[in-house]
Design a protein around this motif. Sequence first.
Motif, mmCIF file in Angstrom:
data_model
loop_
_atom_site.group_PDB
_atom_site.id
_atom_site.type_symbol
_atom_site.label_atom_id
_atom_site.label_comp_id
_atom_site.label_asym_id
_atom_site.label_seq_id
_atom_site.Cartn_x
_atom_site.Cartn_y
_atom_site.Cartn_z
ATOM 1 N N ARG A 1 38.650 -1.306 -2.910
ATOM 2 C CA ARG A 1 38.756 -1.057 -1.472
ATOM 3 C C ARG A 1 39.930 -1.837 -0.888
ATOM 4 N N PHE A 2 40.068 -3.095 -1.350
ATOM 5 C CA PHE A 2 41.169 -3.927 -0.858
ATOM 6 C C PHE A 2 42.512 -3.333 -1.273
ATOM 7 N N ARG B 1 40.244 -13.025 2.214
ATOM 8 C CA ARG B 1 41.197 -12.122 1.559
ATOM 9 C C ARG B 1 42.159 -12.853 0.622
ATOM 10 N N SER C 1 30.109 -4.832 -7.944
ATOM 11 C CA SER C 1 30.394 -5.101 -6.527
ATOM 12 C C SER C 1 31.792 -5.680 -6.350
ATOM 13 N N ILE C 2 32.192 -6.576 -7.270
ATOM 14 C CA ILE C 2 33.539 -7.145 -7.190
ATOM 15 C C ILE C 2 34.592 -6.059 -7.389
ATOM 16 N N TYR D 1 32.064 -13.637 -7.541
ATOM 17 C CA TYR D 1 31.565 -12.755 -6.475
ATOM 18 C C TYR D 1 31.607 -13.476 -5.127
ATOM 19 N N GLU E 1 34.315 -2.888 -6.829
ATOM 20 C CA GLU E 1 34.325 -2.014 -5.649
ATOM 21 C C GLU E 1 35.132 -2.640 -4.518
ATOM 22 N N ARG E 2 34.945 -3.945 -4.321
ATOM 23 C CA ARG E 2 35.687 -4.627 -3.253
ATOM 24 C C ARG E 2 37.176 -4.702 -3.591
ATOM 25 N N CYS F 1 35.296 -13.969 -4.016
ATOM 26 C CA CYS F 1 36.032 -12.783 -3.578
ATOM 27 C C CYS F 1 35.558 -12.297 -2.215
ATOM 28 N N PHE F 2 34.327 -12.651 -1.843
ATOM 29 C CA PHE F 2 33.829 -12.281 -0.526
ATOM 30 C C PHE F 2 34.076 -13.387 0.491
ATOM 31 N N LEU G 1 40.520 -13.148 -2.644
ATOM 32 C CA LEU G 1 40.423 -11.812 -3.244
ATOM 33 C C LEU G 1 41.761 -11.406 -3.852
#
Length: 456
Positions: free
Chosen positions: A448-449, A408, A441-442, A401, A444-445, A404-405, A411
């Motif tokens: 989105r990416f 990029r 959360s991962i 987590y 979801e990101r 990945c935040f 990620l």
Amino acid sequence: MAKRAEENAVSELKKELQRVVEALVEEDDDCNLTTTTDNAIQTLCALKELKLKQGTDQEFVEIKNLVGFQEPPPEFRCPISGLLMKDPVVLASGQTYEEQYITEWLKDGNQKCPRTDQPLPHTLLIPNHSIKKMVMNWCKLHNFDMPTTSHPPADEEHVATANSERLVQLLNRLSSSSASDAAKELRLLTSRLPSFRALFGEITGAVPQLFSPVLLDKAYSDARLHDDLVATVLNVSAHESNKGKILASGNPLVVSFLIDSLRSKNVETRSHAAAVVSALSALDMNKDVIGESGAIKPLVDLIAEGQPLALNEAANAILNLCTVIENRERAISEGGVIAVMDKIVGRVLIDEMLAILATLSSHQRAVDEMDEHGMIFCLFEMLRENNISEQSKEHCVAIIYVMCFSDRAKLRKIREVDDAYETLHRVARTGTSRAKRKASSILERLNRFAFVAHTA
């Protein structure tokens, strides 16, 4: 009718006992021999009860002699009372006695061992757990009544006074030519007697005497004394109220001695020293002092070395210390991330190592080091393994987590991991509540990416 029934029962038990004894004589197999012996004893006990009801047990005595019914070994009996011991203790002479009888002997002013007549250097009594366990096992095996206490408990004030006097004597001897013997006895007593450990916090000046310059100089040239001294400090630190007193004096020799001990050639000494630091670092007031002293570097070295005796204690110490932000930075600067990742890859002490890595991952430098060494792939591998604990999987997800935040590029690497989505979806369904939130959360990101990348 009742008498006839008893006579019939006795007759049947005699026949059964005869059959069992014959089997006992002929039996060769050790396992079956034990079972047959137990059957003989049970039958004999039942026969005794019936014979006693009839008012005579002469025949029982004859049968008992026939099958060799055992009496308790003399080592299990108190030399003073002759009774089976319930709470055996060891006197300074090395002889074992029932605690209450030997306490009464000492309270009467006797200064010699009742059995050997040897003068006693001290009157401390150490529980003899080995004999106590052997007595219990023997009684159970032979259906023998366990010994019971019939006398009042030992005089606590007398025991406390004797302990205090003995501690003062031993501390004074630490600065004499008999320092090695004194340290060895202190190690033994603080290991076995919680009350003795507590005395270090109650007697003024007791703790500082363990770190006197004269004593430490001797310890550096005597490996046995060195190890006994560190082990004594470890035992003393096990008493909660002593944790704050060991470093409270501000004596720089305390921390420097512990750091030197972490680097000792003796693995037991290194392990004991790491355990001391682990115990002391559990207290918030000690964490800054230990971190600033330079102790983190040798702790990281112990993790890198991987010696089993010291590894677990070093890991616990690092975990305790790294609740302080400055200590996390020190651990990262001293190579903590690399050392911990190496153990994780080798699947050594996984739970503790992942907990350390998760703590260090709050710093960007630690995240970058993990990325450079391909830790992302290793973390996903562990998430797919069945023998990894849920707690460890939670740490894995927490680290992923953070990564990945981070940026990029990381990620994108996570997206490229084989079965990354499937693995994270499984954690989001079956993991701990915290792991589920992090995995969701991962995902979801990642989605989105992927959407942004596709529309761009």
